[in-house]
Design a protein around this motif. Structure first.
Motif, mmCIF file in Angstrom:
data_model
loop_
_atom_site.group_PDB
_atom_site.id
_atom_site.type_symbol
_atom_site.label_atom_id
_atom_site.label_comp_id
_atom_site.label_asym_id
_atom_site.label_seq_id
_atom_site.Cartn_x
_atom_site.Cartn_y
_atom_site.Cartn_z
ATOM 1 N N UNK A 25 0.848 -1.178 0.000
ATOM 2 C CA UNK A 25 0.000 0.000 0.000
ATOM 3 C C UNK A 25 0.888 1.234 0.000
ATOM 4 N N UNK A 26 0.701 2.129 -0.960
ATOM 5 C CA UNK A 26 1.562 3.300 -1.098
ATOM 6 C C UNK A 26 1.349 4.260 0.068
ATOM 7 N N UNK A 27 2.445 4.621 0.741
ATOM 8 C CA UNK A 27 2.407 5.579 1.839
ATOM 9 C C UNK A 27 2.925 6.951 1.434
ATOM 10 N N UNK A 28 3.881 6.983 0.508
ATOM 11 C CA UNK A 28 4.530 8.241 0.122
ATOM 12 C C UNK A 28 5.166 8.060 -1.241
ATOM 13 N N UNK A 29 5.134 9.130 -2.043
ATOM 14 C CA UNK A 29 5.888 9.131 -3.283
ATOM 15 C C UNK A 29 6.297 10.546 -3.639
ATOM 16 N N UNK A 30 7.409 10.682 -4.347
ATOM 17 C CA UNK A 30 7.881 11.981 -4.817
ATOM 18 C C UNK A 30 8.659 11.759 -6.101
ATOM 19 N N UNK A 31 8.182 12.387 -7.187
ATOM 20 C CA UNK A 31 8.929 12.334 -8.448
ATOM 21 C C UNK A 31 9.654 13.648 -8.702
ATOM 22 N N UNK A 32 9.615 14.557 -7.734
ATOM 23 C CA UNK A 32 10.325 15.837 -7.765
ATOM 24 C C UNK A 32 9.929 16.717 -8.955
ATOM 25 N N UNK A 33 8.769 16.444 -9.544
ATOM 26 C CA UNK A 33 8.301 17.236 -10.683
ATOM 27 C C UNK A 33 7.897 18.646 -10.269
ATOM 28 N N UNK A 215 28.482 13.757 -6.772
ATOM 29 C CA UNK A 215 27.241 14.346 -7.288
ATOM 30 C C UNK A 215 26.345 13.197 -7.742
ATOM 31 N N UNK A 216 25.157 13.128 -7.141
ATOM 32 C CA UNK A 216 24.248 12.021 -7.395
ATOM 33 C C UNK A 216 22.849 12.560 -7.644
ATOM 34 N N UNK A 217 22.090 11.839 -8.482
ATOM 35 C CA UNK A 217 20.710 12.219 -8.745
ATOM 36 C C UNK A 217 19.792 11.062 -8.356
ATOM 37 N N UNK A 218 18.617 11.433 -7.836
ATOM 38 C CA UNK A 218 17.658 10.475 -7.291
ATOM 39 C C UNK A 218 16.270 10.846 -7.797
ATOM 40 N N UNK A 219 15.481 9.846 -8.171
ATOM 41 C CA UNK A 219 14.089 10.123 -8.522
ATOM 42 C C UNK A 219 13.210 8.911 -8.259
ATOM 43 N N UNK A 220 11.905 9.120 -8.489
ATOM 44 C CA UNK A 220 10.890 8.067 -8.341
ATOM 45 C C UNK A 220 10.965 7.386 -6.976
ATOM 46 N N UNK A 221 10.911 8.215 -5.928
ATOM 47 C CA UNK A 221 10.937 7.695 -4.566
ATOM 48 C C UNK A 221 9.532 7.235 -4.174
ATOM 49 N N UNK A 222 9.441 6.010 -3.659
ATOM 50 C CA UNK A 222 8.162 5.482 -3.200
ATOM 51 C C UNK A 222 8.381 4.693 -1.911
ATOM 52 N N UNK A 223 7.416 4.824 -1.021
ATOM 53 C CA UNK A 223 7.427 4.061 0.227
ATOM 54 C C UNK A 223 6.096 3.343 0.345
ATOM 55 N N UNK A 224 6.151 2.042 0.613
ATOM 56 C CA UNK A 224 4.948 1.222 0.725
ATOM 57 C C UNK A 224 4.894 0.562 2.097
ATOM 58 N N UNK A 225 3.674 0.366 2.593
ATOM 59 C CA UNK A 225 3.474 -0.596 3.653
ATOM 60 C C UNK A 225 3.235 -1.950 3.012
ATOM 61 N N UNK A 226 3.869 -3.001 3.549
ATOM 62 C CA UNK A 226 3.718 -4.336 2.986
ATOM 63 C C UNK A 226 3.113 -5.282 4.001
ATOM 64 N N UNK A 227 2.391 -6.255 3.490
ATOM 65 C CA UNK A 227 1.712 -7.246 4.340
ATOM 66 C C UNK A 227 1.940 -8.635 3.765
#
Length: 227
Positions: A25-33, A215-227
């Motif tokens: 179940x998605x708890x958080x996401x950020x694509x930095x758009x 120097x690093x780049x990060x995208x498509x961050x997602x956090x889920x609850x899992x069962x």
């Protein structure tokens, strides 16, 4: 059923076997758009020269001379899956260096309810409780997993020195981190680098991107609850 590689453990790293969890179940996401949401992210930057954390073209950029930790300002608890894409750049930038694709997770400060009190200097985090993975540390010579105990102890649980577990410049890696019923796992491009069944598992805390001198780049961050 979604696959989770985990570990039948008596005291740490043993033979891996395949577990499953039923759903996420998605708890958080950020694509930095929409740029850098400073309510969602908090950066602790070692005060050295031109270091900065910013968003460019839908990517979080860690452009760092010294050290940095960029924390997700959301405590996590229970069984979770964290995933994101991350690239270590080497194309002429001031701080470009192939090193230190690192992260903290389930981090808490046993002495302070406020976690965000540090400077970005790596040693300033030694008093926290957390799990740590560092891919391509020490100028891309080591890949390590540690558990920090909150009292200055941070024993090395497992280490790789072979090229297959080190970094390639300008390669985008898909990173997944699982905390599941006392087991934590760090996965790179579908390959489990570290799987650890903890006798005293960390079941809540904060997640943070960690790096130094790169120097690093990060995208498509997602956090889920899992069962």
């Amino acid at each position: 059923m979604l696959p989770v590689l985990a570990q039948e453990a008596t005291g740490g790293m043993q033979v891996q076997h395949l577990l499953t969890f039923k759903k996420k179940t998605l708890l958080f996401q950020d694509d930095f758009s929409k740029g850098l949401d400073t309510t969602a992210w908090r950066s602790e930057i070692d005060t050295q020269g031109t270091s900065s954390v910013y968003v460019r073209q839908g990517q979080l950029v860690l452009d760092i001379k010294g050290g940095v930790t960029t924390w997700l300002n959301k405590p996590l608890q229970g069984n979770i899956l964290i995933e994101y894409n991350r690239t270590v750049l080497l194309d002429g930038g001031m701080h470009d260096r192939v090193s230190d694709l690192n992260q903290f997770w389930m981090a808490t400060d046993p002495r302070n309810a406020n976690l965000f009190t540090r400077t970005g200097v790596f040693e300033s985090y030694d008093s926290l409780q957390l799990y740590y993975a560092g891919v391509g540390g020490n100028t891309n010579t080591t890949t390590r997993f540690r558990k920090y105990h909150g009292d200055g102890q941070k024993p090395l649980v497992q280490e790789y020195l072979d090229k297959a577990h080190l970094l390639q410049p300008n390669k985008t890696y898909h990173i997944q981190t699982i905390v599941y019923n006392g087991i934590t796992q760090f996965i790179v491009d579908g390959i489990p680098y570290f799987t650890y069944k903890d006798a005293a598992p960390l079941t809540s805390g904060y997640f943070g991107f960690r790096s130094t001198g790169s120097r690093q780049v990060i995208n498509e961050v997602k956090v889920y609850r899992i069962e």
